[in-house]
Design an enzyme around this catalytic site. Structure first.
Site, PDB file in Angstrom:
ATOM      1  CB  ILE A   5      -0.837  -0.036   1.279  1.00  0.00           C
ATOM      2  CG1 ILE A   5      -0.124   0.308   2.572  1.00  0.00           C
ATOM      3  CG2 ILE A   5      -1.924  -1.305   1.312  1.00  0.00           C
ATOM      4  CD1 ILE A   5      -1.252   0.735   3.481  1.00  0.00           C
ATOM      5  CG  ASP A   6       4.092   1.755   2.542  1.00  0.00           C
ATOM      6  OD1 ASP A   6       3.092   1.870   2.900  1.00  0.00           O
ATOM      7  OD2 ASP A   6       5.274   1.196   3.174  1.00  0.00           O
ATOM      8  CG  MET A  58      -0.032   2.604   7.377  1.00  0.00           C
ATOM      9  SD  MET A  58      -0.203   1.188   7.184  1.00  0.00           S
ATOM     10  CE  MET A  58      -0.268   0.186   8.708  1.00  0.00           C
ATOM     11  NE  ARG A  97      11.600   2.754   8.686  1.00  0.00           N
ATOM     12  CZ  ARG A  97      12.266   2.101   9.204  1.00  0.00           C
ATOM     13  NH1 ARG A  97      11.748   0.934   9.612  1.00  0.00           N
ATOM     14  NH2 ARG A  97      13.311   2.360   9.361  1.00  0.00           N
TER      15      ARG A  97
END
Length: 430
Positions: free
Chosen positions: A83-84, A129, A131
């Site tokens: 999903i990133d 979300m 990172r």
């Protein structure tokens, strides 16, 4: 177990990892490869499809190379899932999950914006979300038009400090307050802290120190761990570590993730920024520079986007990736990633193919050692999506230009139900 139509129907279009589960184990040792092969042989499996992001597909590449080298007779194919949105390149246009997650988050952000514009008394700090890259935050900004959006890659490129970021947010808050608007929304990428150059250097040294001294660190009493870390850091990084709010320094000293790195996701960046902006505004109020009100709410959009029912785009994309993976296996390929291109067109015009995973591999430091991994795709500051955001950023900060996307639509006209992300559309304009 044979996967019959009746079994698959129960899980069709449900999203998440209901049927296969999710793992975080890094496969990098020969005994792991051999144990995996033992299981594959016992189950009479001749081909393995690994579904995941850069780490999972790094595993796919290494496994494929090893099994090929020893003549194991097992093919390995990868599928891009994160999903990133940070697993993409000239051949991989997007990863499945990104479309669904950003639409779910944008609905939540839109709902918060609507309440924000109604109550008109809070600044909402929303962490998203992502990172290692800010793709999710950028896409949600394009969809919802918040007042402030922080992009980690820009912070790093401009060599910004934590105080630079806090001052920027505080100035927007003060400017809106001067016009009678004591409310707004701020989008914060999960990994923002790690993009701040000074803190990025600190985290890199922290990872190295703890990798080299993990056994000793584990034996130290909890109340002595921070003191121990400071004693092992360089003078420059020790000073930065000690200057951080205690809550952040403690979070940096928590256990590592499965790859031996600081768990950045545990750092409550949204709370940190909101509090530091409050301190800055209190100083300005004493100096007569801020005459408004400042109250905050904090949110983290995380797991609710990971396991949502997939959008039509993601459902079509997943079927295509899976079918294409089976075709690569049938063609005798191994060490390839399933690739579907032309995804901004209707699904019947998509183009299927495969790309050798070795083409994506680079050497990076992981857990204190240099290892071959797939490089994460970061937000391109000269790319069309970021340029579109920059074009409107000042206006969105000054005005209340909120957009409320609402829930994902599944039935109706194609222009309502089957559209890809704004990021994908803008990238294809090139």
């Amino acid at each position: 177990m044979e996967l019959t139509a009746d079994i698959i129907d129960e899980y069709r279009n449900t999203g998440g990892f209901d049927i296969i589960g999710s793992g975080r184990t890094k496969l990098e040792k020969k005994d792991q490869f051999d144990k995996g092969l033992e299981i594959l042989k016992a189950l009479d499996i001749k081909a393995l499809v690994i579904i995941g992001g850069d780490d999972s597909n790094t595993n796919a590449c290494v496994l494929a190379e090893y099994y090929k080298a020893i003549g194991a007779g097992v093919q390995v194919i990868g599928c891009p899932k994160t999903i990133d949105g940070d697993l993409k390149n000239s051949e991989i246009e997007t990863s499945f999950g990104f479309d669904t997650a950003t639409k779910v988050y944008s609905e939540i952000i839109g709902n918060i914006e609507r309440d924000c514009n109604s109550a008109r008394k809070y600044w909402h700090f929303i962490k998203l979300m992502g990172r290692s890259a800010s793709h999710v935050t950028l896409e949600c900004a394009l969809q919802t038009q918040p007042n402030i959006t922080l992009i980690g890659e820009e912070v790093e490129a401009k060599n910004q400090t934590l105080d630079d970021i806090v001052t920027y947010i505080a100035q927007v808050v003060a400017d809106r307050a001067a016009r009678g608007m004591n409310f707004g929304t701020v989008l914060v990428p999960e990994g923002l802290i790690e993009f701040i150059p000074a803190i990025k250097k600190l985290i890199a040294e922290l990872n190295d120190v703890l990798a080299a001294n993990q056994a000793e660190f584990d034996m130290i009493q909890a109340d002595k761990k921070i003191q121990y870390i400071v004693s092992k850091l360089s003078r420059e990084n020790a000073a930065i570590f000690k200057s951080l709010p205690e809550s952040v320094s403690r979070q940096l000293a928590l256990e590592r993730d499965p790859h031996g790195n600081v768990q950045v996701s545990l750092i409550e960046t949204e709370q940190l920024l909101a509090d530091m902006v409050g301190v800055k505004l209190a100083e300005w109020k004493k100096e007569g520079k801020f005459l408004g009100k400042y109250a905050t709410q904090h949110h983290f959009c995380g797991y609710e986007g990971r396991c949502a029912a997939p959008s039509n785009f993601d459902a079509d994309y997943c079927y295509s990736l899976g079918y294409n993976a089976s075709m690569l296996i049938a063609a005798g390929k191994t060490g390839y990633m399933s690739s579907i291109k032309n995804t901004v067109a209707p699904a019947d015009q998509w183009v299927a193919g495969g790309i050798p995973i070795t083409m994506m591999m680079n050497m990076e430091k992981r857990n204190g050692e240099m290892k071959p991994v797939i490089r994460k795709a970061l937000v391109e500051l000269d790319g069309a999506p970021f340029k579109e955001f920059i074009k409107h950023r000042a206006e969105w900060a000054r005005e209340t230009s909120f957009v409320y996307p609402g829930p994902i639509q599944y039935f109706g006209p194609t222009e309502v139900c089957d559209q890809p992300t704004k990021t994908l559309k803008l990238e294809h304009l090139r």
